[in-house]
Write a protein that holds these residues in place. Sequence first.
Motif, PDB file in Angstrom:
ATOM      1  N   UNK A  80       0.828  -1.206   0.000  1.00 16.66           N
ATOM      2  CA  UNK A  80       0.000   0.000   0.000  1.00 16.66           C
ATOM      3  C   UNK A  80       0.859   1.252   0.000  1.00 16.66           C
ATOM      4  N   UNK A  81       0.277   2.346  -0.424  1.00 16.26           N
ATOM      5  CA  UNK A  81       0.933   3.647  -0.415  1.00 16.26           C
ATOM      6  C   UNK A  81       0.476   4.455   0.792  1.00 16.26           C
ATOM      7  N   UNK A  82       1.301   5.402   1.151  1.00 18.09           N
ATOM      8  CA  UNK A  82       0.919   6.315   2.237  1.00 18.09           C
ATOM      9  C   UNK A  82      -0.201   7.234   1.736  1.00 18.09           C
ATOM     10  N   UNK A  83      -1.162   7.618   2.615  1.00 17.65           N
ATOM     11  CA  UNK A  83      -1.232   7.335   4.050  1.00 17.65           C
ATOM     12  C   UNK A  83      -2.045   6.085   4.375  1.00 17.65           C
ATOM     13  N   UNK A  84      -2.528   5.335   3.335  1.00 14.12           N
ATOM     14  CA  UNK A  84      -3.389   4.186   3.605  1.00 14.12           C
ATOM     15  C   UNK A  84      -2.642   3.107   4.381  1.00 14.12           C
ATOM     16  N   UNK A  85      -1.350   2.973   4.128  1.00 13.13           N
ATOM     17  CA  UNK A  85      -0.592   1.951   4.851  1.00 13.13           C
ATOM     18  C   UNK A  85      -0.624   2.207   6.354  1.00 13.13           C
ATOM     19  N   UNK A  86      -0.388   3.433   6.751  1.00 14.95           N
ATOM     20  CA  UNK A  86      -0.394   3.760   8.178  1.00 14.95           C
ATOM     21  C   UNK A  86      -1.780   3.597   8.780  1.00 14.95           C
ATOM     22  N   UNK A  87      -2.808   3.991   8.030  1.00 13.56           N
ATOM     23  CA  UNK A  87      -4.173   3.895   8.543  1.00 13.56           C
ATOM     24  C   UNK A  87      -4.558   2.439   8.782  1.00 13.56           C
ATOM     25  N   UNK A  88      -4.313   1.579   7.793  1.00 15.42           N
ATOM     26  CA  UNK A  88      -4.693   0.179   7.935  1.00 15.42           C
ATOM     27  C   UNK A  88      -3.800  -0.548   8.938  1.00 15.42           C
ATOM     28  N   UNK A  89      -2.556  -0.121   9.085  1.00 16.89           N
ATOM     29  CA  UNK A  89      -1.695  -0.723  10.102  1.00 16.89           C
ATOM     30  C   UNK A  89      -2.229  -0.425  11.497  1.00 16.89           C
ATOM     31  N   UNK A  90      -2.720   0.804  11.699  1.00 12.54           N
ATOM     32  CA  UNK A  90      -3.322   1.150  12.993  1.00 12.54           C
ATOM     33  C   UNK A  90      -4.595   0.340  13.226  1.00 12.54           C
ATOM     34  N   UNK A  91      -5.385   0.146  12.167  1.00 17.94           N
ATOM     35  CA  UNK A  91      -6.612  -0.645  12.293  1.00 17.94           C
ATOM     36  C   UNK A  91      -6.292  -2.088  12.673  1.00 17.94           C
ATOM     37  N   UNK A  92      -5.253  -2.657  12.041  1.00 19.26           N
ATOM     38  CA  UNK A  92      -4.891  -4.048  12.318  1.00 19.26           C
ATOM     39  C   UNK A  92      -4.354  -4.206  13.738  1.00 19.26           C
ATOM     40  N   UNK A  93      -3.533  -3.268  14.173  1.00 21.72           N
ATOM     41  CA  UNK A  93      -2.946  -3.344  15.509  1.00 21.72           C
ATOM     42  C   UNK A  93      -3.856  -2.762  16.575  1.00 21.72           C
ATOM     43  N   UNK A  94      -5.013  -2.244  16.182  1.00 20.26           N
ATOM     44  CA  UNK A  94      -5.937  -1.652  17.138  1.00 20.26           C
ATOM     45  C   UNK A  94      -6.363  -2.575  18.267  1.00 20.26           C
ATOM     46  N   UNK A  95      -6.631  -3.880  17.999  1.00 20.48           N
ATOM     47  CA  UNK A  95      -7.041  -4.761  19.105  1.00 20.48           C
ATOM     48  C   UNK A  95      -6.046  -4.841  20.251  1.00 20.48           C
ATOM     49  N   UNK A  96      -4.759  -4.589  19.975  1.00 23.15           N
ATOM     50  CA  UNK A  96      -3.771  -4.632  21.049  1.00 23.15           C
ATOM     51  C   UNK A  96      -3.919  -3.469  22.017  1.00 23.15           C
ATOM     52  N   UNK A  97      -4.647  -2.428  21.611  1.00 20.11           N
ATOM     53  CA  UNK A  97      -4.831  -1.266  22.471  1.00 20.11           C
ATOM     54  C   UNK A  97      -6.031  -1.420  23.398  1.00 20.11           C
ATOM     55  N   UNK A  98      -6.788  -2.498  23.230  1.00 21.83           N
ATOM     56  CA  UNK A  98      -7.998  -2.729  24.017  1.00 21.83           C
ATOM     57  C   UNK A  98      -7.764  -3.921  24.936  1.00 21.83           C
ATOM     58  N   UNK A  99      -8.339  -3.880  26.116  1.00 21.25           N
ATOM     59  CA  UNK A  99      -8.200  -4.979  27.062  1.00 21.25           C
ATOM     60  C   UNK A  99      -8.739  -6.270  26.463  1.00 21.25           C
ATOM     61  N   UNK A 100      -8.063  -7.381  26.748  1.00 15.20           N
ATOM     62  CA  UNK A 100      -8.494  -8.668  26.211  1.00 15.20           C
ATOM     63  C   UNK A 100      -9.868  -9.050  26.740  1.00 15.20           C
ATOM     64  N   UNK A 101     -10.197  -8.614  27.944  1.00 11.16           N
ATOM     65  CA  UNK A 101     -11.522  -8.918  28.498  1.00 11.16           C
ATOM     66  C   UNK A 101     -12.598  -8.169  27.731  1.00 11.16           C
ATOM     67  N   UNK A 102     -12.340  -6.903  27.420  1.00 10.48           N
ATOM     68  CA  UNK A 102     -13.312  -6.113  26.665  1.00 10.48           C
ATOM     69  C   UNK A 102     -13.509  -6.700  25.272  1.00 10.48           C
TER      70      UNK A 102
END
Length: 306
Positions: free
Chosen positions: A114-136
């Motif tokens: 992907x090209x910028x800025x879509x690469x950064x946006x989708x990378x944040x979306x993919x890694x987003x679950x790590x920012x939320x508690x596993x219980x939630x």
Amino acid sequence: MADSSPSPLPVPAHAAPRTGEARASAAPWLLAGPALLLFCGLLLVPLLLTAVLSFHAFDGTQGVLPIFTLSNYVEVLSDGYYHEIFLRTAGMALAVTLLCVLLGVPETIILARMKSPWRSIFLIVILGPLLISVVVRTLGWAILLGNNGLLNDALQTLGITSEPIKLVFTMTGVIIGLTHVLVPFMVISVWATLQKLDLQVENAARSLGAPSFSVFRRVVLPQLLPGVLSGSIIVFALAASAFATPALLGGRRLKVAATAAYDEFLNTLNWPLGATIAMLLLIANIAIILGCNRWIERRFRAVFEG
């Protein structure tokens, strides 16, 4: 009056370099010393205490007894109930690992193209679950996969099913939830390997007339293999030792090794038996990871060199 004290012995010429070499060789240990002490204090010491606890005897009225015995290991290794728990844990971890490879590797390759800025946006979306508690996250999946959840409502509205599909308190629901939790770890591992990938080699293979599948199999995949293997090891270890997702989506009856150890520690208060389950899980985890890692490396080396 002349000074009668003995003159100092001459220092050999090679003594100073040896002293400097000794200091240089000791420097890495001195720099790594604080981290090594922290590692031993937070990981190795609790593991050692757990291992010692697993050899203690237990009495329902007196609790943990100061008697060393192998009865806990004999009980776990000889009881079919615990065999089923460990086999279920291994099957769950293997299924989650395979799904993470099938989803994470193509996802990371597409992300790298992907090209910028879509690469950064989708990378944040993919890694987003790590920012939320596993219980939630797990509770969110319980709502989505419930009999009256969004997934079953959509399937019935579209006429695909006539009644709700039971996904909560099943292994299927647990695997779905764990895959969502652990795919980012696979993406991170493969992404780190992709940063070292030389696109000129791939372009050179295409310019020589190689088909796309051959380029991927003989050029791209061998370079991605270290990242896939490291990601698989991380995902398998985390899935095999997972507690929150199997406990919430699997329920009390669908036990895995982590939930079984939890029950022994807090419900029956049989700490030695819970420590035994935890140590056997650790040993089995390490043995499976090392064995699979060597087997996969040997197989891939034979394929690519042949």
